[in-house]
Scaffold this active site. Structure first.
Site, PDB file in Angstrom:
ATOM      1  N   SER A   1       0.830  -1.203   0.000  1.00 30.72           N
ATOM      2  CA  SER A   1       0.000   0.000   0.000  1.00 30.72           C
ATOM      3  C   SER A   1       0.868   1.258   0.000  1.00 30.72           C
ATOM      4  CB  SER A   1      -0.947  -0.061   1.204  1.00 30.72           C
ATOM      5  OG  SER A   1      -1.956   0.917   1.122  1.00 30.72           O
TER       6      SER A   1
ATOM      7  N   ASP B   1      -8.904  -6.553  -4.650  1.00 25.78           N
ATOM      8  CA  ASP B   1      -8.422  -5.364  -3.938  1.00 25.78           C
ATOM      9  C   ASP B   1      -9.322  -4.175  -4.265  1.00 25.78           C
ATOM     10  OD1 ASP B   1      -6.966  -3.100  -3.008  1.00 25.78           O
ATOM     11  OD2 ASP B   1      -5.103  -4.230  -3.144  1.00 25.78           O
TER      12      ASP B   1
ATOM     13  N   HIS C   1      -7.109  -6.038   0.037  1.00 28.40           N
ATOM     14  CA  HIS C   1      -5.972  -5.137   0.239  1.00 28.40           C
ATOM     15  C   HIS C   1      -5.268  -5.484   1.549  1.00 28.40           C
ATOM     16  CE1 HIS C   1      -3.808  -1.398  -0.542  1.00 28.40           C
ATOM     17  NE2 HIS C   1      -3.929  -1.110   0.754  1.00 28.40           N
TER      18      HIS C   1
END
Length: 351
Positions: free
Chosen positions: A40, A135, A169
């Site tokens: 991320s 995601d 995610h």
């Protein structure tokens, strides 16, 4: 007349609370073969660190990130085109939505101005990419743009891109975390997939199987303010971590390699403690393959600047956040220099 100053001193002590425990210094070592990875915001940080210091770094693992300088210093672009995290505006992630040609032009311009290393050095890197097909935070079109960004500088046979696992995610592991479809803290999911091992093997080549037993090395909590004064003002924690395998401890890292692992937003010490440091999957591979793992730590800046303890990939602290002179970038580079035996540079901080 003498009581008032004493009362003021006592009040100051009470407000300050107990003195923090003394942190160790990051040890001087001589590790080599520097590589990076992240999830991320940590993935964005890994990409920009790799590109900016392409003559130092030799490869990168990117999990749910995007192209270098994707946000162009704009929170709106960061949260709508480079990720789907805006609470006010709809997501605009789409194929080509990061404007790859512009980002390549910025890369070359920064290099020409001396702000980053020449991108020609990227040609020798090995890149490992992972995008979960489920995601919802950094959708696959953003990662696909990253692939095409890299292809401008790196041959296809140096890039591995996995994108068929229905993962949300999070950092994918095969031993720890939430279910693979979960979106939530600590953003580590058990997907039956060892992302840390896969990326390290792609970047470094064949490795000895990981140590599935008790780790033989040690974790060192070190003082990050040595590398960036008043780190909390710049979105970095006072404390960072490094894992040193036993085989690297006695000889100051001679014959060992260095990997830098950047955590994602809300994976900082205040949010999840040392869970990312201990559970992301790197240490078991590091233990059996003489890899020192550096875990620099970001921190929140409240209330609006950086409340989720992300790394600076959208200029919340520093307009030069993606260049070698950026506050966080330069701080981590000084940590890398300490662990690889490079002479330290002067600490310059912009406020």
């Amino acid at each position: 007349m003498t009581k008032l100053p004493c009362l003021l001193c006592l009040l100051c002590l009470l407000l300050a609370g107990p003195a923090p425990a003394q942190l160790a210094s990051l040890p001087n070592m001589t590790a080599t073969q520097v590589t990076v990875s992240g999830l991320s915001s940590g993935a964005y940080m890994a990409v920009q660190f790799e590109v900016a210091f392409s003559q130092t770094v030799q490869g990168a693992g990117v999990i749910a990130g995007g192209p270098y300088f994707c946000s162009q210093g704009s929170v709106l672009i960061a949260t709508t085109s480079c990720s789907c995290t805006s609470e006010l505006f709809p997501c605009r992630a789409r194929p080509g939505g990061t404007r790859i040609a512009e980002l390549i032009a910025f890369t070359d311009w920064f290099a020409g101005a001396g702000g980053i290393d020449p991108p020609a050095a990227l040609a020798g890197h090995h890149i490992w990419m992972f995008s979960g097909s489920a995601d919802t935070v950094v959708p696959q079109p953003v990662m696909n743009d990253l692939y095409f960004y890299y292809r401008h500088y790196v041959d296809a046979d140096h890039i591995s891109y996995t994108r068929n696992l229905p993962a949300e995610h999070a950092m994918p592991t095969d031993q720890y975390g939430n279910s693979c479809a979960t979106l939530g803290t600590p953003y580590i999911n058990n997907c039956g997939y060892d992302a840390a091992g896969e990326l390290l093997r792609w970047i470094y080549g064949p490795l000895t199987p990981r140590n599935n037993g008790t780790l033989g090395g040690r974790f060192i909590a070190f003082d990050q303010s040595e590398f960036l004064p008043l780190p909390g003002w710049h979105g970095m924690a006072e404390t960072g971590y490094v894992y040193v395998p036993k085989a690297c401890d006695a000889n100051s890292g001679a014959g060992c390699r260095l990997h830098v692992a950047f955590h994602g937003c809300q994976q900082d010490l205040d949010d999840i403690g040392t869970t990312f440091v201990e559970r992301a999957g790197y240490n078991a591979w590091a233990d059996s393959n003489k890899i020192v793992v550096l875990y620099p730590q970001a921190s929140a800046i409240y209330p609006y600047t950086n409340p989720k303890a992300c790394w600076d990939w959208f200029a919340y602290d520093d307009a030069r956040y993606a260049q070698k002179s950026g506050n966080q970038m330069a701080a981590v580079k000084r940590m890398v220099d300490r662990l690889t035996g490079v002479a330290p540079a002067t600490v310059l901080v912009r406020r």
